[in-house]
Write an enzyme that holds these catalytic residues in place. Structure first.
Site, PDB file in Angstrom:
ATOM      1  N   SER A 550      -2.053 -38.818  36.895  1.00 44.86           N
ATOM      2  CA  SER A 550      -1.048 -38.853  35.551  1.00 44.86           C
ATOM      3  C   SER A 550      -1.436 -38.683  34.375  1.00 44.86           C
ATOM      4  O   SER A 550      -2.891 -38.995  34.344  1.00 44.86           O
ATOM      5  CB  SER A 550      -0.466 -40.457  35.768  1.00 44.86           C
ATOM      6  OG  SER A 550       0.127 -40.709  34.660  1.00 44.86           O
ATOM      7  N   TYR A 563      -1.220 -49.664  36.446  1.00 44.08           N
ATOM      8  CA  TYR A 563      -0.954 -48.306  36.927  1.00 44.08           C
ATOM      9  C   TYR A 563      -1.800 -47.319  36.231  1.00 44.08           C
ATOM     10  O   TYR A 563      -2.711 -46.658  37.089  1.00 44.08           O
ATOM     11  CB  TYR A 563       0.511 -48.160  36.540  1.00 44.08           C
ATOM     12  CG  TYR A 563       0.925 -46.681  36.693  1.00 44.08           C
ATOM     13  CD1 TYR A 563       1.163 -46.389  37.921  1.00 44.08           C
ATOM     14  CD2 TYR A 563       0.718 -45.833  35.504  1.00 44.08           C
ATOM     15  CE1 TYR A 563       1.849 -44.987  38.046  1.00 44.08           C
ATOM     16  CE2 TYR A 563       1.325 -44.503  35.813  1.00 44.08           C
ATOM     17  CZ  TYR A 563       1.872 -44.117  37.039  1.00 44.08           C
ATOM     18  OH  TYR A 563       2.330 -42.747  37.252  1.00 44.08           O
TER      19      TYR A 563
END
Length: 673
Positions: A550, A563
């Site tokens: 990501s 996350y």
């Protein structure tokens, strides 16, 4: 034509009648010539490469019978009979339909309105028996005539035509080393005669065959219990596939049916395996003989692996000697010396091909061959055609031309991909793209039903399978990979995509939140990569591991500690594994997407609402919000990420490893430095 298609489909649908893509059928009839307005007699015959069970009208070749019969007068003799295949093109009517096959002469020259040529196991048992001619007389009387082995072609068509003319009472013939041919005045009569020959042959074998045609059962070679058998098969599969792919990449198929396991436990298995197959359709797909492991069922995996390497070296030398002994100056180049069938006593059969369907069909053909051997040995001695005759067909110029006509393979053909979290969102888009590019795909997901549904959408078991995979559980990950290697032979390309996200600031993030986030993505990616690496190293074919990381791995987004931290963990795993696995030819790369809203399982589960609240926008506007903050002002969708996986794992970036590719429409704060 309608009756012909229906007859073909019925005959081809039953494996006792013929093998996949084996045999051909025909019908003769009269239509009006659209040019002259006069009646013209035509032949409709299954074209080259088709399958009877699925035959459609467009799979038929259509030829003029007056021109077919005229070919007899210009036939230059058996030494030049291959020239007649090109002549068939000058007999085509109208657009001609499918390309005429080598067996067209058999159908056109035999004086019968309807002709069937089939490869039934029972019929080939007679055709490969040492005293097949005598057995044919015993079983069928004068209704079926023995035809000595002759390579398919124009001369065989003339031979069968002459036999029918000399034997008006006959309804068909046994073709030595090959199969059967039957005929009739009507479609119904031809089909009935074909079925009668097959049923009569089987009845004779059942009534007169020995109780144990393959000899005594070797106790040490009997099948392992199912769980042990399949675990051993999974452990051996990557090594076997790697050996079978020495010359070119192969996809595998595993079979542990009773017929295979019983054959491998029989006393005659080594001798019969060495003799090889006989019917041309069989050995063209299985090679002239298999590679048989000569160890008992309980031999340790390590010992079997060692022996596989020794046997493979000997197999390649033997195949090269076979080629050298029979090749002539104008023979096509050797097509590869690796086995297509590998037999492991107590475990089963591994078959190989350029794609899954070809690998599966190769296994089916060797099962046909086992049935033929058993049938021939039950009433006589199995005696296949000579290696010289096998070579004449395997390296036939006409067979080479057929291979050259095959479409160019897609970029990922022969590659096997396992994608985690692939039942929805980014993972599903990746699986879909890889399948479209020719890969076999294992859709791995926590939800088995959704994984299987997603796999079914990709085209069925020859393209994709769905497996359950809790990536945080080492045993579950191992089980998923075991299913993958048993389905396709191995794994070449692994995508770590499974994930979840908890959008919370530091003080609201619990220890449980932290552990869950890291178990699924950091630990999960580690477990998947570790088990994948063992397979990739055993195969010795190189491979790819891709992490869907990501932009958050380098961008400090708000309220996202668990996350983003685990994404940074994944990002560094890419670098570490690229260094460690590079010596094995395994490339490890990562992709850093921006937030993917559309189709995302993560966003649908509440993450989207949390992120929208964090940024003070409506949830339905979140995708556009992400787009507006990028340089390109464009939303990122799952297919964009799939495109990046395709490029990273395709033929263009073979020298790239340790790379992270941003797929974020340009988030300046996430630029890699």
């Amino acid at each position: 034509m309608t009756d012909l298609i229906a007859r073909s489909n019925r005959l081809g649908a039953d494996p006792k009648n013929t093998n996949y893509a084996g045999g051909n059928t025909s019908a003769k009839g009269t239509e009006t010539d659209p040019v002259t307005g006069e009646p013209v007699e035509l032949l409709w015959v299954k074209g080259s490469g088709g399958d009877l069970g699925t035959l459609k009208p467009e799979g038929l070749a259509v030829l003029r019978m007056d021109r077919m019969r005229a070919l007899v007068d210009v036939y230059p003799g058996v030494d030049r009979e291959d020239e007649m295949v090109a002549a068939f093109d000058y007999c085509l009517h109208g657009k001609g339909g499918a390309a005429p096959s080598i067996d067209t002469a058999m159908h056109g020259l035999v004086d019968a309105a309807h002709v069937d040529h089939l490869h039934p196991d029972a019929g080939i048992a007679f055709a490969t028996a040492k005293d097949g001619k005598k057995l044919t007389k015993k079983a069928f009387g004068d209704k079926v005539v023995w035809v000595p082995w002759r390579r398919p072609g124009f001369q065989l068509g003339l031979d069968i035509a002459a036999i029918k003319a000399k034997n008006p009472q006959a309804v068909g013939c046994i073709l030595g080393g090959h199969g059967i041919t039957a005929w009739g005045d009507t479609s119904e009569e031809a089909e009935a005669n074909s079925l009668w020959i097959i049923e009569t042959a089987q009845a004779y074998l059942d009534a007169n065959g020995k109780a144990a045609p393959l000899g005594r059962t070797r106790a040490k070679y009997q099948a392992l219990p199912e769980l042990d058998r399949r675990a051993k098969a999974a452990a051996l599969a990557p090594t076997i596939r790697g050996l079978a792919s020495t010359d070119k990449p192969m996809v595998g198929h595993f079979t542990d049916s009773d017929v295979v396991l019983d054959f491998l436990a029989s006393a005659k298995a080594p001798k019969l395996a060495e003799l090889g197959t006989s019917c041309p359709d069989h050995f063209l797909r299985t090679k002239v003989k298999p590679m048989l492991v000569d160890l008992p069922a309980d031999a340790p995996v390590e010992k079997v692996v060692e022996r596989l390497h020794e046997l493979h070296e000997a197999y390649r030398a033997d195949y090269q000697a076979y080629y050298d002994a029979h090749a002539t100056a104008d023979s096509p180049a050797i097509r590869g010396a690796d086995p297509l069938i590998v037999l492991v006593p107590g475990v089963g059969m591994f078959s190989f091909g350029a794609n899954k369907q070809t690998a599966r069909v190769a296994g089916e053909f060797y099962v046909n061959a086992i049935n033929v051997m058993r049938g021939a040995e039950s009433v006589s001695t199995y005696t296949p055609i000579s290696d010289a005759e096998k070579f004449r067909i395997e390296y036939w110029a006409l067979e080479e031309a057929k291979l050259q006509r095959m479409p160019k393979p897609k970029s990922h053909q022969g590659r096997i991909a396992l994608v985690t979290g692939a039942a929805s969102g980014i993972g599903k888009a990746i699986a879909t793209r890889l399948a479209a590019e020719g890969a076999c795909v294992v859709v791995a997901d926590l939800d088995l039903e959704k994984a299987q549904a997603a796999a079914a959408e990709l085209g069925g078991a020859d393209v994709a399978i769905g497996v359950a995979a809790n990536v945080a559980d080492a045993d579950a990950v191992q089980a998923a990979f075991d299913e993958a290697v048993l389905a396709f032979g191995g794994v070449d390309l692994v995508v770590n995509n499974a994930g979840l996200s908890l959008s919370k600031p530091l003080l609201e993030t619990t220890e449980k939140d932290w552990d869950l986030q890291h178990d699924v993505m950091a630990k999960g990616s580690f477990l998947v990569s570790k088990i994948a690496a063992k397979i990739l190293i055993d195969q010795k074919l190189g491979g790819d591991i891709v992490y869907i990381s990501s932009k958050n791995s380098v961008f400090a987004g708000p309220n996202n500690i668990a996350y983003s931290a685990t994404k940074a963990d994944q990002a560094h795993q890419v670098r570490l594994l690229a260094v460690e696995l590079g010596e094995h030819g395994v490339r490890v790369n990562g992709i850093n997407p921006d937030g993917v809203v559309r189709g995302s399982g993560i966003f649908a589960s509440g993450w989207g609402a949390n992120r929208a609240a964090t940024y003070g926008v409506k949830e339905e506007d979140l995708g556009q919000f992400y787009a507006n903050r990028t340089i390109l002002k464009r939303e990122v969708v799952p297919e964009n990420v799939a495109d990046a996986v395709y490029v990273l794992t395709g033929p263009e970036l073979t020298r790239t490893t340790g790379l992270h590719i941003p797929v974020d429409s340009g988030v300046a704060a996430a630029f890699l430095r």
